[in-house]
Design an enzyme around this catalytic site. Structure first.
Site, PDB file in Angstrom:
ATOM      1  N   CYS A   1      -3.268  69.240 -27.987  1.00 15.22           N
ATOM      2  CA  CYS A   1      -3.356  67.771 -28.115  1.00 15.22           C
ATOM      3  C   CYS A   1      -2.095  67.249 -27.442  1.00 15.22           C
ATOM      4  O   CYS A   1      -1.115  66.938 -28.102  1.00 15.22           O
ATOM      5  CB  CYS A   1      -3.415  67.373 -29.583  1.00 15.22           C
ATOM      6  SG  CYS A   1      -4.924  67.920 -30.401  1.00 15.22           S
TER       7      CYS A   1
ATOM      8  N   ALA B   1      -1.209  64.767 -24.954  1.00 12.47           N
ATOM      9  CA  ALA B   1      -0.756  63.476 -24.427  1.00 12.47           C
ATOM     10  C   ALA B   1       0.130  62.736 -25.434  1.00 12.47           C
ATOM     11  O   ALA B   1      -0.133  62.820 -26.639  1.00 12.47           O
ATOM     12  CB  ALA B   1      -1.965  62.627 -24.083  1.00 12.47           C
ATOM     13  N   PRO B   2       1.154  62.036 -24.973  1.00  8.72           N
ATOM     14  CA  PRO B   2       1.517  61.760 -23.578  1.00  8.72           C
ATOM     15  C   PRO B   2       2.336  62.850 -22.891  1.00  8.72           C
ATOM     16  O   PRO B   2       2.773  62.671 -21.767  1.00  8.72           O
ATOM     17  CB  PRO B   2       2.329  60.470 -23.686  1.00  8.72           C
ATOM     18  CG  PRO B   2       2.949  60.538 -25.041  1.00  8.72           C
ATOM     19  CD  PRO B   2       1.984  61.264 -25.929  1.00  8.72           C
ATOM     20  N   GLY B   3       2.571  63.981 -23.541  1.00 11.04           N
ATOM     21  CA  GLY B   3       3.127  65.117 -22.808  1.00 11.04           C
ATOM     22  C   GLY B   3       4.573  65.447 -23.128  1.00 11.04           C
ATOM     23  O   GLY B   3       5.163  66.299 -22.459  1.00 11.04           O
ATOM     24  N   GLY B   4       5.132  64.828 -24.155  1.00  8.42           N
ATOM     25  CA  GLY B   4       6.534  65.093 -24.492  1.00  8.42           C
ATOM     26  C   GLY B   4       6.790  66.561 -24.788  1.00  8.42           C
ATOM     27  O   GLY B   4       7.737  67.152 -24.264  1.00  8.42           O
TER      28      GLY B   4
ATOM     29  N   ASP C   1      -6.143  67.252 -23.658  1.00  4.21           N
ATOM     30  CA  ASP C   1      -6.228  66.077 -24.533  1.00  4.21           C
ATOM     31  C   ASP C   1      -7.631  65.503 -24.427  1.00  4.21           C
ATOM     32  O   ASP C   1      -8.237  65.509 -23.352  1.00  4.21           O
ATOM     33  CB  ASP C   1      -5.181  65.015 -24.184  1.00  4.21           C
ATOM     34  CG  ASP C   1      -4.898  64.101 -25.375  1.00  4.21           C
ATOM     35  OD1 ASP C   1      -3.905  64.343 -26.100  1.00  4.21           O
ATOM     36  OD2 ASP C   1      -5.694  63.160 -25.615  1.00  4.21           O
TER      37      ASP C   1
ATOM     38  N   ASP D   1      -0.419  69.841 -31.922  1.00  4.67           N
ATOM     39  CA  ASP D   1       0.235  68.619 -32.412  1.00  4.67           C
ATOM     40  C   ASP D   1      -0.919  67.675 -32.754  1.00  4.67           C
ATOM     41  O   ASP D   1      -1.328  66.848 -31.951  1.00  4.67           O
ATOM     42  CB  ASP D   1       1.124  68.066 -31.288  1.00  4.67           C
ATOM     43  CG  ASP D   1       1.981  66.901 -31.732  1.00  4.67           C
ATOM     44  OD1 ASP D   1       2.040  66.619 -32.933  1.00  4.67           O
ATOM     45  OD2 ASP D   1       2.598  66.269 -30.852  1.00  4.67           O
TER      46      ASP D   1
ATOM     47  N   CYS E   1       2.931  64.216 -37.143  1.00  7.25           N
ATOM     48  CA  CYS E   1       4.024  63.265 -37.434  1.00  7.25           C
ATOM     49  C   CYS E   1       3.615  62.462 -38.663  1.00  7.25           C
ATOM     50  O   CYS E   1       3.544  61.234 -38.623  1.00  7.25           O
ATOM     51  CB  CYS E   1       4.346  62.386 -36.226  1.00  7.25           C
ATOM     52  SG  CYS E   1       2.943  61.521 -35.521  1.00  7.25           S
TER      53      CYS E   1
HETATM   54  C1  LIG Z   1       0.149  63.385 -31.904  1.00  7.05           C
HETATM   55  S1  LIG Z   1      -0.598  63.015 -30.390  1.00  7.05           S
HETATM   56  C2  LIG Z   1       0.077  64.239 -29.342  1.00  7.05           C
HETATM   57  C3  LIG Z   1       1.500  63.950 -28.868  1.00  7.05           C
HETATM   58  C4  LIG Z   1       1.951  64.954 -27.819  1.00  7.05           C
HETATM   59  N1  LIG Z   1       1.820  66.327 -28.275  1.00  7.05           N
HETATM   60  C5  LIG Z   1       3.362  64.721 -27.356  1.00  7.05           C
HETATM   61  O1  LIG Z   1       4.286  65.385 -27.850  1.00  7.05           O
HETATM   62  O2  LIG Z   1       3.589  63.884 -26.483  1.00  7.05           O
HETATM   63  C6  LIG Z   1      -2.211  63.600 -30.664  1.00  7.05           C
HETATM   64  C7  LIG Z   1      -3.104  63.634 -29.451  1.00  7.05           C
HETATM   65  O3  LIG Z   1      -4.302  64.274 -29.826  1.00  7.05           O
HETATM   66  C8  LIG Z   1      -5.330  63.789 -29.010  1.00  7.05           C
HETATM   67  N2  LIG Z   1      -6.600  64.204 -29.635  1.00  7.05           N
HETATM   68  C9  LIG Z   1      -7.242  63.665 -30.701  1.00  7.05           C
HETATM   69  N3  LIG Z   1      -8.342  64.373 -30.995  1.00  7.05           N
HETATM   70  C10 LIG Z   1      -8.390  65.397 -30.109  1.00  7.05           C
HETATM   71  C11 LIG Z   1      -9.318  66.472 -29.882  1.00  7.05           C
HETATM   72  N4  LIG Z   1     -10.376  66.649 -30.658  1.00  7.05           N
HETATM   73  N5  LIG Z   1      -9.060  67.338 -28.867  1.00  7.05           N
HETATM   74  C12 LIG Z   1      -7.961  67.175 -28.076  1.00  7.05           C
HETATM   75  N6  LIG Z   1      -7.088  66.151 -28.229  1.00  7.05           N
HETATM   76  C13 LIG Z   1      -7.286  65.292 -29.234  1.00  7.05           C
HETATM   77  C14 LIG Z   1      -5.061  62.294 -28.959  1.00  7.05           C
HETATM   78  O4  LIG Z   1      -5.689  61.707 -27.835  1.00  7.05           O
HETATM   79  C15 LIG Z   1      -3.532  62.278 -28.884  1.00  7.05           C
HETATM   80  O5  LIG Z   1      -3.101  62.161 -27.567  1.00  7.05           O
END
Ligand SMILES: C[S@@+](CC[C@H](N)C(=O)[O-])C[C@H]1O[C@@H](n2cnc3c(N)ncnc32)[C@H](O)[C@@H]1O
Length: 462
Positions: free
Chosen positions: A283, A285-288, A305, A349, A402
């Site tokens: 998961c 995005a945004p890629g940090g 993502d 994540d 988070c």
């Molecule tokens: C907490 S954010 C990730 C932050 C990212 N790891 C970072 O550090 O920048 C969770 C992400 O999960 C994605 N997401 C939600 N459901 C998902 C799924 N079933 N499969 C893949 N990605 C998913 C969302 O679009 C979102 O971008």
């Protein structure tokens, strides 16, 4: 405007530089008018980030600063408005009243100026209601002490969070719930991650000192061990363009708690992952965290993502930092995209309530509903379960959210361990609360609320 279907991810972070607009900005009545639009939209279920993105660029910083301050005191403002005008006026007028009341309770504005400017905003947008706005706000100024004493009996007004949220925190953290709620009202620090492919963290600190962005005393801090993050907390937020070498990829903005993920996963086996190890960031995005992994080791990373638009931000981030990964828009809970080659390590994540990052997103507490938490837990279980077969025996999976709610943290891992006898819990940070200075108190690194659990897959399957 309709309510969004379900919160599944923290919104991207608008920076929170001030509780009053920058000098030379627009007149206060105009900013209050925009703030009332934003507050009305959040009350209808829209993310503040999306709402702010639609404002004209010249208005955005001022409207954002006011909206952040108002949303941090919305519980108090709603209780006051209810006392002063039991029948809610039309949505925008209500939002204007709430904004003025919230700012009158806690901002740098002179309260009489606030009232005059709120009345001016009403005259220009909803003239018939300007008399009501004037009367209500002037009554508040006259009866302020008694009104505040009355409404503060209500925990929603006192703590500025919904009742269900307060009750859940009380149950999860009987000793810390009040401190967590108070911490959520703070402005978060701006925390940086130096790109260690471009130089040492110490060298980047030196550049910040030279640019006048970091006190010299920060140079004396000791370097943490290799499997620990080394975040840099700035005493004051600045636009990213002012950070030395930002465009050249020398640095990124990332909360201290989020910086734990990459070194923890890379060193999970007691020694660093070898060059070319296959890592899934499920998961991303945004890629940090994807970028952090690649800054620290030469890995073969697949960054997935479900949201193709958000995935473009992973590509932009990697391109600015000069890093490479395979990016895929796909659902992690349906691994039809998998090529059948097991991963050495997986970072999950997971989508969550974002209850740990309320300082940066003061709208989140008002957008979430209690029923969202159970729905998110189901999604977290589904993704965890779907990814487990993709991990090679002996490999590690790092699960994080988070969130400060146990339902999205330890409860998910306990349930997973029950279902999967080939999974073992490794030493990991667990729940990190935004009240514990767990990283480096000397650098004032109070991170966001987070949960981390590291799992290893035994070599004999269940
Ligand atoms: C907490 S954010 C990730 C932050 C990212 N790891 C970072 O550090 O920048 C969770 C992400 O999960 C994605 N997401 C939600 N459901 C998902 C799924 N079933 N499969 C893949 N990605 C998913 C969302 O679009 C979102 O971008």
């Amino acid at each position: 405007m309709s309510r969004p279907a379900r919160p599944s991810r923290p919104p991207s972070s608008p920076s929170d530089q001030a509780s009053s607009p920058p000098p030379g900005s627009l007149p206060l009545w105009q900013l209050l008018s925009g703030c009332a639009d934003a507050v009305a939209a959040v009350r209808q279920g829209h993310s503040l980030t999306d709402v702010l993105a639609e404002r004209r660029p010249q208005e955005r910083p001022g409207v954002q600063a006011l909206s952040f301050a108002v949303l941090r005191r919305l519980g108090m403002a709603q209780a006051l408005r209810q006392k002063l005008v039991p029948k809610a006026p039309q949505a925008w007028v209500d939002a204007l009243l709430l904004s003025a009341l919230a700012l009158a309770c806690g901002s740098e504005y002179n309260e009489h100026t606030l009232v005059d400017q709120a009345v001016e905003a009403a005259k220009r947008r909803a003239k018939p209601a300007s008399g009501l706005v004037n009367a209500v706000l002037r009554r508040f100024l006259r009866e302020r002490a008694e009104l505040l004493a009355t409404v503060e009996q209500d925990p929603v007004a006192r703590f500025n969070h919904p009742a269900w949220w307060i009750n859940r925190l009380k149950k999860d953290w009987p000793e810390h719930w009040q401190a967590i709620l108070m911490a959520n009202q703070e402005q978060p620090p701006m925390t940086l991650r130096a790109n260690q492919r471009h130089g040492t963290v110490a060298a980047y600190r030196q550049r910040l000192v030279e640019a006048g962005l970091l006190p010299e005393s920060d140079l004396s801090a000791e370097q943490p061990p290799v499997n620990q993050p080394d975040p840099i907390a700035l005493p004051h937020g600045v636009p990213v363009g002012k950070l030395p070498g930002f465009e050249q990829g020398d640095v990124s903005v990332q909360d201290a708690a989020a910086q734990i993920a990459a070194p923890l996963l890379i060193h999970a086996g007691g020694h660093p992952l070898p060059a070319g190890a296959r890592v899934l960031d499920a998961c991303a995005a945004p890629g940090g965290k994807t970028a952090h992994l690649l800054e620290l080791a030469d890995l073969d990373v697949t960054a997935l993502d479900a949201d193709p638009q958000r995935l473009t931000r992973v590509n932009e981030t990697l391109s600015r930092l000069g890093l490479k990964a395979t990016t895929l828009a796909a659902d992690a809970s349906q691994p039809a995209w998998w090529d059948g080659k097991p991963f050495d390590a997986i970072l999950l994540d997971a989508p969550c309530s974002a209850s740990g990052i309320v300082r940066r997103h003061p709208d989140v507490r008002w957008l979430r509903r209690e029923s969202d938490i159970a729905a998110l837990a189901q999604t977290q279980d589904a993704i965890l379960q779907a990814l487990w077969p993709l991990l090679k025996p002996g490999g590690h999976l790092l699960y994080c959210t988070c969130s400060v709610f146990k339902t999205e943290g330890q409860d998910r891992i306990d349930a997973f361990l029950q279902r999967n006898t080939d999974a073992q819990a490794c030493p990991s940070p667990g729940h990190l609360l935004p009240v514990v200075e767990y990283l480096d108190p000397a650098r004032h690194n109070r991170g966001d609320g987070f949960f981390y659990a590291l799992l290893s897959k035994t070599t004999q399957g269940a």
